[in-house]
Design a protein around this motif. Structure first.
Motif, short mmCIF file in Angstrom:
data_model
loop_
_atom_site.label_atom_id
_atom_site.label_comp_id
_atom_site.label_asym_id
_atom_site.label_seq_id
_atom_site.Cartn_x
_atom_site.Cartn_y
_atom_site.Cartn_z
N LYS A 157 -4.35 -3.22 9.94
CA LYS A 157 -3.39 -4.33 9.93
C LYS A 157 -2.00 -3.84 9.52
O LYS A 157 -1.00 -4.26 10.10
CB LYS A 157 -3.84 -5.42 8.95
N ALA A 158 -1.94 -2.96 8.54
CA ALA A 158 -0.65 -2.42 8.10
C ALA A 158 0.00 -1.62 9.22
O ALA A 158 1.22 -1.72 9.45
CB ALA A 158 -0.83 -1.56 6.86
N ALA A 159 -0.79 -0.82 9.96
CA ALA A 159 -0.25 -0.04 11.07
C ALA A 159 0.26 -0.96 12.18
O ALA A 159 1.32 -0.72 12.76
CB ALA A 159 -1.31 0.92 11.60
N ALA A 160 -0.50 -2.04 12.47
CA ALA A 160 -0.07 -2.98 13.50
C ALA A 160 1.22 -3.68 13.09
O ALA A 160 2.14 -3.88 13.91
CB ALA A 160 -1.17 -4.00 13.78
N ALA A 161 1.33 -4.06 11.82
CA ALA A 161 2.54 -4.73 11.34
C ALA A 161 3.73 -3.78 11.41
O ALA A 161 4.85 -4.19 11.78
CB ALA A 161 2.34 -5.23 9.90
N GLU A 162 3.54 -2.53 11.07
CA GLU A 162 4.61 -1.54 11.14
C GLU A 162 5.06 -1.33 12.58
O GLU A 162 6.27 -1.24 12.86
CB GLU A 162 4.13 -0.21 10.54
N ALA A 163 4.11 -1.27 13.52
CA ALA A 163 4.46 -1.12 14.93
C ALA A 163 5.24 -2.33 15.43
O ALA A 163 6.22 -2.19 16.18
CB ALA A 163 3.19 -0.91 15.77
#
Length: 193
Positions: A157-163
Motif C-alpha cells: 500500500k505504501a509503494a502504491a501511494a508513493e507511485a
C-alpha cells in the motif's frame, strides 16, 4: 456761716480711669523654632528603615535570580543526563540481545557443544559424556525470517501511494509547463501584432 465748698478735684473721665487700670502691652518676641534634637532620631530611624528595606529587596531579588539561573542550569543538566541514560539503556538492551551475544561468541570462535556433561558437586559425580565440540553442531545464528502478511500488505500500500504521488506530481508538472508555454506563445503573438 456759710460753708465754703472745698475745692473739688477735677473729675476724671472714664477713659482715663481705664487707662490706669490696664496693664501696658509689650511686644512678645517670636517663638523660637523647635529644636531638631527630638525629631532627628525619628528621621534617622525612618531613613534607615527605608534604606534597609531597599537593600534587603535588592539582595533578595539578586539571590532569587541566582537561584533561578542555577535551577535552569540544573534542569538542563538533568535533561542531558536523562537523554544519556536513555541512550545507554538502549545500548545495554542491544548488548543483551541473544542474537548479538551469539554473534560475538561466534566471532570469538565459540561453538555449541554436541553433548554436555553435568557435574553434581555434592555427590561428586559426572552425568553424561562430554564430547569435543565442532562447528558442524553450531546452527546458523540468523535464520531468514519471512515478513508477516500484514507487513507485506502495508508495504504494498505504501509503494502504491508513493507511485500515485509521483504520477500526480508529473501530471502537475506537465500541466504547469503547458500553461507556461501557452502564456509565452500568447505574449510572443501579442508582440508580433
Amino acid at each position: 456761716m456759710s460753708i465754703a465748698a472745698a475745692p473739688q478735684a477735677p473729675a476724671r473721665s472714664p477713659d482715663r480711669a481705664s487707662e490706669k487700670t490696664q496693664t501696658r502691652l509689650t511686644a512678645v518676641p517670636a517663638p523660637l523654632p523647635a529644636p531638631m534634637a527630638p525629631r532627628l532620631p525619628f528621621v534617622v530611624l525612618v531613613s534607615m528603615l527605608l534604606i534597609g528595606g531597599v537593600v534587603g529587596l535588592l539582595v533578595f531579588n539578586t539571590s532569587m535570580q541566582q537561584s533561578a539561573f542555577q535551577e535552569q542550569r540544573l534542569q538542563e543538566q538533568a535533561t542531558t543526563l536523562a537523554a544519556r541514560e536513555q541512550a545507554l539503556d538502549g545500548e545495554l538492551k542491544k548488548m543483551e540481545d541473544p542474537h548479538k551475544i551469539a554473534a560475538k561468541a561466534k566471532e570469538l570462535g565459540m561453538v555449541v557443544p554436541q553433548n554436555a556433561a553435568m557435574l553434581r558437586v555434592p555427590e561428586a559425580k559426572i552425568e553424561g559424556e562430554a564430547a569435543p565440540a565442532d562447528r558442524s553442531a553450531t546452527p546458523p545464528l540468523h535464520p531468514k525470517v519471512s515478513k508477516p502478511y500484514s507487513v507485506l500488505v502495508a508495504e504494498r500500500k505504501a509503494a502504491a501511494a508513493e507511485a500515485a504521488k509521483k504520477k500526480a506530481a508529473e501530471i502537475a508538472k506537465k500541466k504547469s509547463e503547458q500553461q507556461a508555454a501557452d502564456e509565452q506563445q500568447r505574449t510572443s503573438s501579442g508582440e508580433a501584432r
